[in-house]
Each structure stands twice: as structure tokens, then as C-alpha cells.
Design a protein around this motif. Structure first.
Motif, mmCIF file in Angstrom:
data_model
loop_
_atom_site.group_PDB
_atom_site.id
_atom_site.type_symbol
_atom_site.label_atom_id
_atom_site.label_comp_id
_atom_site.label_asym_id
_atom_site.label_seq_id
_atom_site.Cartn_x
_atom_site.Cartn_y
_atom_site.Cartn_z
ATOM 1 N N ARG A 102 0.830 -1.213 0.000
ATOM 2 C CA ARG A 102 0.000 0.000 0.000
ATOM 3 C C ARG A 102 0.856 1.251 0.000
ATOM 4 O O ARG A 102 0.597 2.201 -0.759
ATOM 5 C CB ARG A 102 -0.903 0.000 1.240
ATOM 6 C CG ARG A 102 -1.787 1.238 1.383
ATOM 7 C CD ARG A 102 -2.184 1.452 2.821
ATOM 8 N NE ARG A 102 -1.029 1.769 3.666
ATOM 9 C CZ ARG A 102 -1.080 1.874 4.993
ATOM 10 N NH1 ARG A 102 -2.223 1.672 5.624
ATOM 11 N NH2 ARG A 102 0.008 2.182 5.681
ATOM 12 N N TYR B 75 1.180 4.331 -2.788
ATOM 13 C CA TYR B 75 0.985 5.739 -2.425
ATOM 14 C C TYR B 75 2.176 6.582 -2.865
ATOM 15 O O TYR B 75 2.009 7.655 -3.474
ATOM 16 C CB TYR B 75 0.772 5.854 -0.910
ATOM 17 C CG TYR B 75 0.653 7.269 -0.406
ATOM 18 C CD1 TYR B 75 -0.559 7.956 -0.497
ATOM 19 C CD2 TYR B 75 1.738 7.925 0.177
ATOM 20 C CE1 TYR B 75 -0.680 9.257 -0.034
ATOM 21 C CE2 TYR B 75 1.627 9.221 0.634
ATOM 22 C CZ TYR B 75 0.421 9.882 0.533
ATOM 23 O OH TYR B 75 0.310 11.179 0.982
ATOM 24 N N PHE C 279 -7.244 3.414 -0.451
ATOM 25 C CA PHE C 279 -6.195 3.271 0.559
ATOM 26 C C PHE C 279 -6.831 3.108 1.945
ATOM 27 O O PHE C 279 -7.613 3.969 2.373
ATOM 28 C CB PHE C 279 -5.257 4.476 0.542
ATOM 29 C CG PHE C 279 -4.332 4.498 -0.647
ATOM 30 C CD1 PHE C 279 -3.249 3.633 -0.712
ATOM 31 C CD2 PHE C 279 -4.556 5.368 -1.699
ATOM 32 C CE1 PHE C 279 -2.400 3.644 -1.804
ATOM 33 C CE2 PHE C 279 -3.711 5.384 -2.794
ATOM 34 C CZ PHE C 279 -2.626 4.518 -2.859
ATOM 35 N N THR D 45 0.103 8.795 6.567
ATOM 36 C CA THR D 45 0.994 8.866 5.399
ATOM 37 C C THR D 45 2.231 9.702 5.724
ATOM 38 O O THR D 45 3.329 9.400 5.244
ATOM 39 C CB THR D 45 0.270 9.464 4.180
ATOM 40 O OG1 THR D 45 -0.063 10.833 4.423
ATOM 41 C CG2 THR D 45 -0.983 8.677 3.851
#
Length: 468
Positions: free
Chosen positions: A216, A220, A351, A369
Motif C-alpha cells: 500500500r 501511495y 487506501f 501517510t
């Protein structure tokens, strides 16, 4: 810790979008500021101000409240003295104030706070008859700077959406190009353009992506570095926004979180067409993440963009390197198989949180993030405090790559970065001096073959001047 006698609490509202909230300003005696609440209501319903800006406005009013009662001792002031209080508040914000434990802020931040509290003062003057916090004077629109003129005409156009008497505005003072502005109108200093590199170190981009163990997180980071997206934009993606072509390359479509067109199926009504906000409300009883309260954990901002497809308010991610699109597709299949397919159908976001806990499958947050990026950077020995070693440095890398490696024209870079204004693109369009010199050499070699007589004349003139 700052000295304060106020507090701002984001209180969820039952009606409207799920998760939406309003900022309530509580004063020193625990009383709710009714004036602030009325201002918030007006800005929400009639001015359609974003939740983030509404919250920032209430916080600015709270800071002025602290300044007046703690620094100005809550003394009685005349209407003519209010401008002086506002000027001193501006000075305290910009340069700091020890007694309130305020640190200095950027001049732009201080000016924004002054304009917010001035807007609150104008609202109280117009609706409750209070003395104006920032006394007004009439100015011609043509005498305002370009940014202020643009805001004026935008507000005039937006007025047609809510004012049933908007057609009569042309006969008013405003319609004749005059505005009432505050006398105290601080100007932002124009700084010289800075050429300091803000790009994430290019040689560290692939090592950073490889330093993450999560599929993931790799997806990103690829969207940031090789798709040029802002840090918040991937968090608005739906699962259906990622498709794979027969050639094996990923296609990522980014739609406006509110007005972007969207097609879906309803169990009872069949195929439906509308916008993303309608889909979220009907299918999941959710609102767009950009409309959630600023303090809501799932709030994600949306800056907007120039859309490839204006009819649908959506754009496609442009990969810097074709192979990256195929790499993204392979990771996408792995992510969908290992993680995303196990998420309950409670939201459509691509996400999600991967931890095996109660919040598994919930939409990924912006703060997570940021933490992920910093951890990956530190594994490479990079300091997140350095210029460019942050998520937005990835977008600067994208512009740098377009200019210095792909050698794309500025106008093309503007298009693929989805900037409405080419001036915004210039901030990211970082051309290495070595590349510039190389292009200059190529240009001179070209004119030597195309215009040999001109080059001969230039060399002759240069040689003769050298020996005079």
C-alpha cells in the motif's frame, strides 16, 4: 504552552453530511459565543466556505479574544481605537508576544488572521449593529491588486447562486465597481523568487519506495513521485478509480470528491449516474472527506485542479515513465488480493488501514501517510526537517523530472500537472543548469549548420574586439 482563556471545540452535527461538524467558540466563563456561531452558520449556508477555512476563522477570533483580554486587559475602547487594537494584534501574531507565549508566524499567516477577524467584525456590524472592528472606506475595484480583484468578481458571480435579487446588483454601489474595505489593510511583502531546491533528492526516490515494506505504501509513494499527485489527493481515490489496460499498465482516474461524475449500480433502481457526493450519501451515508470538519480524523483537503475532462470534473494520472504504470498495476493486483478485498463494504476508498485491529479497513488518514514517509526517509539516513524531504518534495521531483530529464515544455508540464495557472507550474519546473548549458550548446550547433554566415560574422567580430 500558549496562555489562553478560550477554547474551540468541533461538535458533530446530526443533519447534513455524516461526520460534518461545526467549530464552537467557548469564552472564558464557559459561555458559547453566539456571534461566532451565527457567523459560522452564515458562512456555511450562504458563502459556502470550506470547513477548514471556517475552523481557521473561528480560531483567529479566539486568538483576538485572548489578545484583547490578556494583553489589552479587556479595557473599554472607542470605535476609533479598534483599528489600533487590530494593528497591535497583527504585530503580535507576526512577531510573537511573550506574555501570551505566542511564537512569531509568517506575515501571510498574520495577515490571514487579520482578514478573518475583520470579516467577523463586518458580519457583526451588518447583522447586530456593532461598531466596525476595522473601519471601512470606499475603494474602486480597479485600484485593488489583481488577487483582490479576482476575489471580488468571483464573489459577485457566486452571489447569483444564492441571492434572488442578484440581478439588481448592477444598480448598486458594488455593481458600479466600488467596495467597502477596511482601512487597516496590511499588505504581504513581495519576496524575491527563491531558487532554493525543494525537490526530494532524485537519487533517493527509488530507494525510498523500496524502503517501505507495505505494498500500500509503495502504491501511495508512486502516485506522489511518478504521478505528481499532492499528498492528500490519493486518499480521495475510490477502488473503481484504478483500472488496468490490456497492455498491463495502470490507469488512475482522479475525480473531484464532490462534483466528479460517477456511475454506480443500485440494488433496486439499477444503474445510477450522479456525482461522487451523491454516491457517497446514497450508498454509504457518508460525505466527501473534503467536507468533513477540519478536526475529523478522516478529513482530507482538496485543492482542486484543471481537469482533463471538464464535463466529468476528473483527470487522469500521467506517469513519468511508462514502466512505472506497469509496476503500479502489478502492485495493485497484489494489494487488492492481499488487503483490499478483505475490507467490508463500508466505504469505497482505495487506501485503507492495514493493521489487524478494530480499525482495519478504515480509510487511510493523512497523518499516517506523513509518519510512513518520515520512517522511510530515516531508514535512508535522510532528515525530514531538510528542504524537500517531505511528501510535497515528491511533487517538486515530478516537475524537476519533466524539466531536466524529459525536457518537456513548460506548457506541457502545466497540463500533466493539472495546473490552472502556468505560474503555479513555474514553482515546480526546476531546470538543472547543466541541462540548460547542454541545450544552449545544442542550439548553437544547430544554428551553425543552418546559419553559417551569421556564426562566421559573430566569430569575426569577437576576434577583432579581442585584439583591439
Amino acid at each position: 504552552m500558549k496562555r489562553t482563556i478560550h477554547s474551540v471545540v468541533e461538535i458533530p452535527i446530526v443533519e447534513g453530511l455524516l461526520g460534518a461538524s461545526l467549530p464552537f467558540l467557548f469564552l472564558k466563563d464557559g459561555e458559547i459565543s453566539i456571534l461566532s456561531l451565527a457567523w459560522v452558520r452564515h458562512r456555511t449556508l450562504y458563502e459556502l466556505v470550506s470547513p477548514a477555512e471556517i475552523s481557521a476563522g473561528v480560531h483567529a477570533v479566539g486568538l483576538l479574544y485572548d489578545f484583547y483580554y490578556l494583553a489589552e486587559q479587556g479595557r473599554a475602547v472607542t470605535a476609533n481605537e479598534l483599528g489600533g487594537v487590530l494593528a497591535r494584534f497583527m504585530d503580535a501574531r507576526e512577531h510573537g508576544l511573550a506574555m501570551l507565549r505566542w511564537n512569531s508566524v509568517r506575515r501571510k499567516t498574520a495577515i490571514d488572521d487579520v482578514r478573518r477577524v475583520s470579516s467577523f467584525g463586518e458580519f457583526c456590524t451588518d447583522n447586530f449593529g456593532h461598531a466596525p472592528l476595522n473601519q471601512r472606506e470606499t475603494k474602486f475595484v480597479k485600484d485593488l491588486n489583481f488577487a483582490e480583484q479576482r476575489r471580488f468578481y468571483h464573489a459577485l458571480e457566486h452571489r447569483k447562486e444564492w441571492d434572488k435579487l442578484a440581478h439588481l446588483v448592477d444598480a448598486t454601489v458594488v455593481g458600479r465597481g466600488k467596495v467597502n474595505r477596511g482601512k487597516f489593510d496590511p499588505k504581504e511583502r513581495r519576496l524575491k523568487a527563491s531558487y532554493e531546491r525543494k525537490t526530494f533528492p532524485p537519487e533517493k526516490v527509488l530507494p525510498l519506495i523500496n524502503a517501505t515494506t507495505s505494498v500500500r505504501d509503495k502504491l501511495y509513494l508512486i502516485l506522489l513521485f511518478f504521478g505528481g499527485l499532492r499528498s492528500s489527493e490519493p486518499l480521495h481515490l475510490f477502488v473503481t478509480d484504478i483500472t488496468v489496460t490490456p497492455s498491463g499498465s495502470a490507469v488512475v482516474t482522479l475525480g473531484d470528491p464532490e462534483t466528479g461524475s460517477y456511475d454506480w449500480s443500485n440494488l433496486y433502481r439499477g444503474k445510477q449516474h450522479g456525482n461522487r457526493a451523491t454516491f457517497l450519501a446514497e450508498r454509504y451515508s457518508l460525505g466527501p472527506r473534503s467536507k468533513l470538519g477540519k478536526k475529523h480524523p478522516l478529513h482530507v483537503g482538496w485543492k482542486g485542479m484543471a481537469y482533463d475532462n471538464e464535463a466529468r470534473n476528473e483527470s487522469e494520472v500521467n506517469w513519468l515513465v511508462p514502466e512505472i504504470g506497469r509496476y503500479f498495476a502489478r502492485l495493485h493486483f497484489q494489494y487488492m488480493h492481499e488487503t483490499r478485498k478483505h475490507v467490508p463494504d463500508e466505504h469505497p476508498y482505495y487506501f485503507v488501514n492495514e493493521k489487524d485491529a478494530d480499525n482495519f479497513g478504515s480509510p487511510l488518514t493523512l497523518s499516517n501517510t506523513a509518519k510512513m514517509f518520515e520512517r522511510a526517509a530515516r531508514r535512508l539516513g535522510l532528515d525530514p526537517a531538510e528542504d524537500g524531504v517531505n511528501r510535497h518534495g515528491a511533487r517538486h521531483f515530478y516537475g524537476h523530472f519533466c524539466a531536466s530529464h524529459l525536457r518537456l515544455p513548460l506548457e506541457v508540464t502545466q497540463s500533466i500537472m493539472h495546473h490552472a495557472n502556468i505560474l503555479s507550474t513555474k514553482i515546480y519546473y526546476a531546470l538543472d543548469q547543466a541541462v540548460a548549458r547542454d541545450e544552449l550548446k545544442k542550439g548553437f550547433a544547430r544554428i551553425q549548420s543552418e546559419l553559417p554566415s551569421l556564426c562566421a560574422d559573430i566569430e569575426r567580430v569577437s576576434f577583432s574586439r579581442h585584439y583591439q
